[in-house]
Scaffold this motif. Structure first.
Motif, short mmCIF file in Angstrom:
data_model
loop_
_atom_site.label_atom_id
_atom_site.label_comp_id
_atom_site.label_asym_id
_atom_site.label_seq_id
_atom_site.Cartn_x
_atom_site.Cartn_y
_atom_site.Cartn_z
N UNK A 54 0.92 -1.12 0.11
CA UNK A 54 -0.08 -0.16 0.15
C UNK A 54 0.79 1.31 -0.01
N UNK A 55 0.23 2.52 0.15
CA UNK A 55 0.93 3.81 0.32
C UNK A 55 0.96 4.16 1.43
N UNK A 56 1.56 5.29 1.74
CA UNK A 56 2.08 5.93 3.17
C UNK A 56 0.44 5.83 4.16
N UNK A 57 -0.36 5.95 3.53
CA UNK A 57 -1.82 5.75 4.56
C UNK A 57 -1.97 4.56 4.89
N UNK A 58 -1.51 3.34 4.47
CA UNK A 58 -1.75 1.77 4.84
C UNK A 58 -0.99 1.60 6.31
N UNK A 59 -0.02 2.65 6.72
CA UNK A 59 0.64 2.25 7.77
C UNK A 59 -0.39 2.55 8.94
N UNK A 60 -0.33 1.76 10.00
CA UNK A 60 -0.76 1.98 11.47
C UNK A 60 -0.62 3.34 12.15
N UNK A 61 -1.66 3.95 12.58
CA UNK A 61 -1.61 5.38 13.38
C UNK A 61 -0.39 5.36 14.29
N UNK A 62 0.22 4.30 14.99
CA UNK A 62 1.09 4.37 15.99
C UNK A 62 2.64 4.24 15.48
N UNK A 63 2.56 3.82 14.02
CA UNK A 63 3.93 3.77 13.16
C UNK A 63 4.76 5.01 13.50
N UNK A 64 6.19 4.75 13.88
CA UNK A 64 7.18 5.86 13.98
C UNK A 64 8.38 5.42 13.13
N UNK A 65 9.13 6.45 12.60
CA UNK A 65 10.17 6.04 12.00
C UNK A 65 11.40 7.18 12.24
N UNK A 66 12.71 6.71 11.99
CA UNK A 66 13.72 7.54 12.25
C UNK A 66 14.29 8.04 10.85
N UNK A 67 14.08 7.35 10.05
CA UNK A 67 14.76 7.63 8.61
C UNK A 67 13.52 6.93 7.46
N UNK A 92 6.22 13.66 7.92
CA UNK A 92 6.60 14.40 9.14
C UNK A 92 5.58 13.93 10.33
N UNK A 93 4.52 13.63 10.09
CA UNK A 93 3.70 13.22 10.91
C UNK A 93 4.01 11.83 11.61
N UNK A 94 4.74 10.80 10.83
CA UNK A 94 5.04 9.72 11.39
C UNK A 94 6.62 9.55 11.67
N UNK A 95 7.10 10.90 11.78
CA UNK A 95 8.50 10.81 12.15
C UNK A 95 8.84 11.06 13.41
N UNK A 96 9.85 10.30 14.01
CA UNK A 96 10.35 10.90 15.40
C UNK A 96 10.98 12.04 15.28
N UNK A 97 11.28 12.68 16.33
CA UNK A 97 12.10 13.73 16.54
C UNK A 97 13.49 13.66 15.83
N UNK A 98 13.97 14.56 15.07
CA UNK A 98 15.34 14.35 14.43
C UNK A 98 15.32 13.40 13.21
N UNK A 99 14.26 12.89 12.76
CA UNK A 99 14.33 12.02 11.79
C UNK A 99 14.83 12.79 10.51
N UNK A 100 15.08 11.84 9.54
CA UNK A 100 15.63 12.53 8.23
C UNK A 100 15.13 11.47 7.05
N UNK A 101 14.99 12.28 5.85
CA UNK A 101 14.65 11.57 4.38
C UNK A 101 16.01 11.57 3.92
#
Length: 194
Positions: A54-67, A92-101
């Protein structure tokens, strides 16, 4: 670019996991994301531990990422002037503080040949971004649905990133291509607080 990737990783447009698997082998927690059922199947058969269809909206609401990985020219998945900021804001909504692309792209203005110049001009004349393409992928009797893919200059990318919660902090050029690192902005700085 691998030295810029840290923490929990979301590989967007994972394909056959060519970037994810080497990271996973070093102990990195990688989640692959792709709209292609075949790509997700290949990832799992190649032993990627986590692949989401799926796309980015397929991820669960609690998913968080650093990269977030948009490698293999996958900054093109920003699609258009309208869709790009939506995707960046969602990241940005699912990014942890300091995350990067960490992403790569092709600057369409640096491609050689009159056919490229005509294509860029035709896009501009129709109100599209110069490097915006409408395409689908085919293999034998299989084909994807049509989708937009965007080659954009680093200047266009920096303009698109503005106001989405990200800031481009590093840019490396090679020929007509480039690689970027964008950092998640501090929430108070984004809001204009000192």
């Amino acid at each position: 670019m691998y030295d810029r990737i840290a923490g929990r990783v979301l590989d967007i447009g994972v394909g056959a996991a060519r970037f994810s698997l080497p990271l996973q082998r070093t102990g990195v927690d990688v989640v692959g994301l792709d709209v292609s059922p075949g790509a997700v199947d290949v990832c799992l058969r190649r032993t990627l531990r986590s692949a989401v269809l799926g796309g980015i909206d397929s991820l669960g609401g609690s998913e968080r990422f650093d990269s977030f990985l948009l490698l293999g020219k996958n900054l093109g998945l920003l699609e258009s002037r309208e869709q790009g900021p939506r995707l960046l804001t969602r990241l940005a909504e699912i990014a942890n503080p300091g995350a990067r692309i960490v992403g790569t792209c092709v600057d369409p203005y640096l491609l050689e040949g009159d056919h490229h110049k005509h294509y860029l001009a035709a896009n501009r004349d129709s109100g599209r971004m110069s490097g915006q393409m409408r395409l689908r992928l085919r293999y034998q009797q299989m084909a994807t649905e049509w989708f937009d893919y965007l080659f954009l200059s680093s200047t266009e990318l920096e303009e698109m990133v503005h106001g989405t919660g990200w800031s481009v902090t590093d840019l490396t050029r090679e020929g007509s291509g480039y690689a970027i690192v964008a950092r998640r902005m501090d929430v108070t700085a984004k809001a204009g607080s000192p």
